[in-house]
Design an enzyme around this catalytic site. Sequence first.
Site, PDB file in Angstrom:
ATOM      1  N   THR A 172      -6.366  13.909  15.423  1.00 39.66           N
ATOM      2  CA  THR A 172      -5.181  13.262  16.017  1.00 39.66           C
ATOM      3  C   THR A 172      -4.132  14.322  16.348  1.00 39.66           C
ATOM      4  OG1 THR A 172      -5.558  11.234  14.818  1.00 39.66           O
ATOM      5  CG2 THR A 172      -3.259  11.732  15.302  1.00 39.66           C
ATOM      6  N   ARG A 207      -9.778  -2.220  15.686  1.00 41.32           N
ATOM      7  CA  ARG A 207      -9.038  -1.578  14.589  1.00 41.32           C
ATOM      8  C   ARG A 207      -7.869  -0.736  15.133  1.00 41.32           C
ATOM      9  NH1 ARG A 207      -7.884   4.050  13.074  1.00 41.32           N
ATOM     10  NH2 ARG A 207      -7.556   4.072  10.835  1.00 41.32           N
ATOM     11  N   GLY A 235      -4.949   1.978  13.811  1.00 40.84           N
ATOM     12  CA  GLY A 235      -4.516   2.817  12.694  1.00 40.84           C
ATOM     13  C   GLY A 235      -2.997   2.898  12.616  1.00 40.84           C
ATOM     14  N   ASP A 236      -2.525   3.931  11.937  1.00 39.45           N
ATOM     15  CA  ASP A 236      -1.073   4.102  11.752  1.00 39.45           C
ATOM     16  C   ASP A 236      -0.389   4.733  12.962  1.00 39.45           C
ATOM     17  OD1 ASP A 236      -2.583   6.462  11.217  1.00 39.45           O
ATOM     18  OD2 ASP A 236      -0.789   7.381  10.374  1.00 39.45           O
ATOM     19  N   THR A 238      -0.709  12.333  10.022  1.00 38.36           N
ATOM     20  CA  THR A 238      -2.133  12.288  10.365  1.00 38.36           C
ATOM     21  C   THR A 238      -2.950  12.141   9.091  1.00 38.36           C
ATOM     22  OG1 THR A 238      -3.972  13.468  11.387  1.00 38.36           O
ATOM     23  CG2 THR A 238      -2.244  14.837  10.441  1.00 38.36           C
ATOM     24  N   GLY A 239      -4.054  11.414   9.203  1.00 38.98           N
ATOM     25  CA  GLY A 239      -4.897  11.145   8.032  1.00 38.98           C
ATOM     26  C   GLY A 239      -5.460   9.748   8.164  1.00 38.98           C
ATOM     27  N   GLY A 263      -5.474   6.261   8.487  1.00 37.06           N
ATOM     28  CA  GLY A 263      -4.289   5.513   8.885  1.00 37.06           C
ATOM     29  C   GLY A 263      -3.926   4.346   7.997  1.00 37.06           C
TER      30      GLY A 263
HETATM   31  N1  ASP Z   1      -4.264   8.348  11.535  1.00 36.63           N
HETATM   32  C1  ASP Z   1      -5.295   8.216  12.530  1.00 36.63           C
HETATM   33  C2  ASP Z   1      -5.914   6.857  12.415  1.00 36.63           C
HETATM   34  O1  ASP Z   1      -6.101   6.384  11.313  1.00 36.63           O
HETATM   35  C3  ASP Z   1      -6.357   9.231  12.405  1.00 36.63           C
HETATM   36  C4  ASP Z   1      -5.871  10.634  12.155  1.00 36.63           C
HETATM   37  O2  ASP Z   1      -4.715  10.891  11.987  1.00 36.63           O
HETATM   38  O3  ASP Z   1      -6.690  11.521  12.167  1.00 36.63           O
HETATM   39  O4  ASP Z   1      -6.274   6.288  13.419  1.00 36.63           O
END
Ligand code: ASP
Length: 320
Positions: free
Chosen positions: A181, A209, A211-212, A231-232, A234
């Site tokens: 991301t 789906r 994410g955050d 990032t991570g 979500g």
């Molecule tokens: N946060 C993003 C999601 O969950 C993915 C990411 O940050 O790598 O969609």
Amino acid sequence: MTILAIHGGAGGDGEWRGLTSLDPARIRCMHHVLKSIGDALESGSIDALEAVTQAVELMEDEPLFNAGIGSVLDEDGTVTMDASIMNGADGAAGAVVNVRRIRHPIRAANCILKQGWPVMLNSQAADEFAIQNGVEEVQPTWLITDLRQKQWNLWKEQNARPGATDEDDSVLDHDLEGMGTVGAVALDKNGGVAAATSTGGMTGKPKGRIGDTPIIGAGTWADANIAISCTGVGEAFIRTCGAHRLATKFEAALSLDDACRDVLDAVEPIGGRGGVIAVTAEGDVATPFQTMLMYRGVWKHGEITIGIGPNDVDLDSMDS
Ligand code: ASP
């Protein structure tokens, strides 16, 4: 004082294993983003909001990051993208979810922000709004790269959990879990801050789906004091309102480093390991992460630093 910080996703477990053969291209992209947008920010020709938009657009155009072209593929093998943006001075925000036909989801989010109402559009309506507002239209298949197709094939073959193969350059060179991301935070000459985040999500994510990344307060936040992009995984950042939580802790007088640490500690027990980038109106910047790596870079006073693993990359040794 002007500052630009960017990330290209966090991921991986265990010890740092060094650069992959694809990382020099990622570093070159980050260097170009920091130099060109940092210089423009410093000259005053763009403000923080436009800086984070352009920085993310450039990263959406790099096929090795998971946003725009090169986004990871959903469970059905298609690309669906999410993005959001927020301006600190007035709290204006824009977001798109589940878009499939545009080159720059972050520009679509910026157009929504500028329009003023609503804050978020989804799917076909978001694509149509963006195209009508001048965001470049592309074929959904144009967004799919060979690397992402191979990662999806591997994911399908292994029947792996969503996200397991996202940064799997093993199809090329390593096998770590991560996301890719992209995000940016900036401080402009007027003391204004802004934040932007854009993603294809996670390989094999279930249809629909979200994410955050496109959720204001979860993946992205900016107010008068601070701008944040996360990032991570979500779901954990949604459940903790990660970005907003960080801003609240900072406002309640935690140091920037402690406020970042608080959020990473909050997401970890619920499976949300990742990283954040944050810049304050006072000119502090932080880019912490708890994964094996986070692609990240900072432009400050014309100085550029870039890191992937625990230490900064030695840019002098790179022919970028
Ligand atoms: N946060 C993003 C999601 O969950 C993915 C990411 O940050 O790598 O969609």
